[in-house]
Structure formats: structure tokens, C-alpha cells
Design a protein around this motif. Structure first.
Motif, short mmCIF file in Angstrom:
data_model
loop_
_atom_site.label_atom_id
_atom_site.label_comp_id
_atom_site.label_asym_id
_atom_site.label_seq_id
_atom_site.Cartn_x
_atom_site.Cartn_y
_atom_site.Cartn_z
N UNK A 198 -38.96 -11.81 40.78
CA UNK A 198 -40.02 -12.54 41.48
C UNK A 198 -41.29 -12.54 40.63
N UNK A 199 -42.11 -13.57 40.80
CA UNK A 199 -43.39 -13.67 40.11
C UNK A 199 -44.46 -13.89 41.17
N UNK A 200 -45.45 -13.01 41.20
CA UNK A 200 -46.49 -13.07 42.22
C UNK A 200 -47.85 -13.14 41.52
N UNK A 201 -48.64 -14.17 41.87
CA UNK A 201 -49.97 -14.34 41.29
C UNK A 201 -49.93 -15.04 39.94
N UNK A 202 -49.07 -16.03 39.80
CA UNK A 202 -48.89 -16.68 38.49
C UNK A 202 -49.47 -18.09 38.48
N UNK A 203 -49.68 -18.60 37.28
CA UNK A 203 -50.15 -19.96 37.08
C UNK A 203 -51.62 -20.02 36.74
N UNK A 204 -52.06 -21.21 36.38
CA UNK A 204 -53.47 -21.41 36.02
C UNK A 204 -54.22 -22.20 37.09
N UNK A 205 -53.51 -22.68 38.10
CA UNK A 205 -54.12 -23.44 39.20
C UNK A 205 -54.92 -22.47 40.06
N UNK A 206 -56.19 -22.77 40.29
CA UNK A 206 -57.05 -21.88 41.06
C UNK A 206 -57.45 -22.51 42.40
N UNK A 207 -56.55 -23.27 43.01
CA UNK A 207 -56.81 -23.91 44.29
C UNK A 207 -57.11 -22.84 45.34
N UNK A 225 -36.10 -12.19 45.91
CA UNK A 225 -35.74 -12.24 44.50
C UNK A 225 -35.93 -13.66 43.98
N UNK A 226 -36.55 -13.76 42.81
CA UNK A 226 -36.73 -15.06 42.16
C UNK A 226 -37.84 -15.92 42.72
N UNK A 227 -38.59 -15.44 43.71
CA UNK A 227 -39.69 -16.23 44.27
C UNK A 227 -40.80 -16.38 43.23
N UNK A 228 -41.52 -17.51 43.31
CA UNK A 228 -42.67 -17.76 42.44
C UNK A 228 -43.86 -18.06 43.34
N UNK A 229 -44.85 -17.18 43.31
CA UNK A 229 -46.01 -17.30 44.18
C UNK A 229 -47.25 -17.44 43.30
N UNK A 230 -48.04 -18.48 43.56
CA UNK A 230 -49.20 -18.80 42.74
C UNK A 230 -50.40 -17.91 43.01
N UNK A 231 -51.56 -18.39 42.58
CA UNK A 231 -52.82 -17.66 42.75
C UNK A 231 -53.47 -18.05 44.09
N UNK A 247 -40.02 -21.12 53.37
CA UNK A 247 -39.36 -22.43 53.39
C UNK A 247 -38.69 -22.69 52.05
N UNK A 248 -39.39 -22.34 50.97
CA UNK A 248 -38.88 -22.48 49.60
C UNK A 248 -39.25 -21.21 48.85
N UNK A 249 -38.59 -20.98 47.73
CA UNK A 249 -38.91 -19.79 46.93
C UNK A 249 -40.14 -19.99 46.07
N UNK A 250 -40.78 -21.14 46.16
CA UNK A 250 -42.02 -21.38 45.41
C UNK A 250 -43.16 -21.61 46.39
N UNK A 308 -52.90 -21.35 46.46
CA UNK A 308 -53.61 -21.71 47.67
C UNK A 308 -52.74 -21.73 48.91
N UNK A 309 -51.46 -21.45 48.78
CA UNK A 309 -50.54 -21.46 49.91
C UNK A 309 -50.48 -20.13 50.63
N UNK A 310 -49.78 -20.11 51.75
CA UNK A 310 -49.62 -18.90 52.55
C UNK A 310 -48.20 -18.83 53.09
N UNK A 311 -47.75 -17.61 53.39
CA UNK A 311 -46.48 -17.40 54.07
C UNK A 311 -46.79 -16.57 55.31
N UNK A 312 -46.42 -17.11 56.46
CA UNK A 312 -46.62 -16.42 57.73
C UNK A 312 -45.27 -16.21 58.40
N UNK A 313 -45.22 -15.31 59.36
CA UNK A 313 -43.97 -15.06 60.07
C UNK A 313 -43.61 -16.27 60.92
N UNK A 314 -42.35 -16.65 60.85
CA UNK A 314 -41.86 -17.73 61.72
C UNK A 314 -41.64 -17.17 63.10
N UNK A 315 -41.85 -17.99 64.09
CA UNK A 315 -41.72 -17.54 65.48
C UNK A 315 -40.30 -17.57 65.94
#
Length: 129
Positions: free
Chosen positions: A62-71, A95-101, A115-118, A122-129
Motif C-alpha cells: 500500500x502507498x499512503x500520502x503519495x503524489x504531488x497533487x495538493x488538493x 494491500x495495494x491501496x494508493x492514497x493521495x495527499x 469503493x476503489x483501491x485508489x 483530497x479524498x476521504x474514506x468513511x465507514x459504510x453503513x
């Protein structure tokens, strides 16, 4: 870096603060981050410019906090706009997730909450109901 007693480091840690019980497996890289108690960074994972709460598992590759986009984060643009990604306690990054900044991963989230591994910057992941 500052490593607390009880850390097990088999990978690489650069310019970071690790609390007791943190494990960084072989091939994993932690850079410019704060990692709280009993968090596991699995083999081949990358954590860059992140604050990880306690009892988190970062899956293999997994990659967490990657990329140059600062949205700014969509849910908290005034708080998450400097490139730092935050992960809440007991979250599990698949495993294998890619999460930006500027992302927010809520506490107790699991692979089923993604929803997706990417997650773009500027995105968020919250618990599904």
C-alpha cells in the motif's frame, strides 16, 4: 527519526517519529511521518507525510500520502490542505491501496469501506453503513 522502545524496524524509517510497538516490515518505507502505538506497516508499503493513529495496519504494497497533487480535503478543506494525510485508529488500509495527499481515513475503516483501491488527493474514506 525518533524511535520508541519496542519498535521493530526491518524496513526504512526517515525523519519520522514512531511510538512504542510500531512494526515496519522488510521493504517498507516510512518518511516524514508520525506513527502511533502498535501500528503495523506491512512489507513493501510506503507511508509519506502521514499521521497514523494507534492500532492501524497498512497492507502489503500500500502507498499512503503519495503524489504531488495538493488538493485540499473535500470534507475538511481548512484543516487538511498542507499535504498531510491522516488515518484514524484501528483503520486497515488494504494491500495495494494508493492514497493521495490531504486524505482522511476514518477510524475503524476496513477494506470493505473502500469503493476503489485508489483514493485521490483530497479524498476521504468513511465507514459504510
Amino acid at each position: 527519526s525518533l524511535l520508541s522502545n519496542g519498535c521493530k524496524i526491518e524496513g526504512t524509517v526517515i525523519n519520522s517519529l514512531l511510538s512504542p510497538g510500531v512494526r515496519v516490515e522488510a521493504g517498507a518505507v516510512v518518511r516524514d511521518s508520525v506513527i502511533m502505538n502498535d501500528t503495523i506497516i506491512r512489507a513493501g508499503a510506503l507511508v509519506d507525510r502521514c499521521i497514523l493513529d494507534k492500532d492501524i495496519e497498512i497492507g502489503p504494497g500500500a502507498q499512503v500520502g503519495v503524489g504531488s497533487d495538493n488538493t485540499p480535503n473535500q470534507l475538511e478543506p481548512s484543516n487538511l490542505n498542507t499535504g498531510i494525510t491522516i488515518v484514524g485508529k484501528r483503520a486497515c488500509i488494504p494491500a495495494g491501496a494508493v492514497i493521495g495527499r490531504n486524505c482522511r481515513i476514518d477510524p475503524n475503516t476496513t477494506g470493505a469501506d473502500y469503493e476503489r483501491l485508489e483514493v485521490p488527493s483530497g479524498g476521504s474514506v468513511t465507514q459504510r453503513q
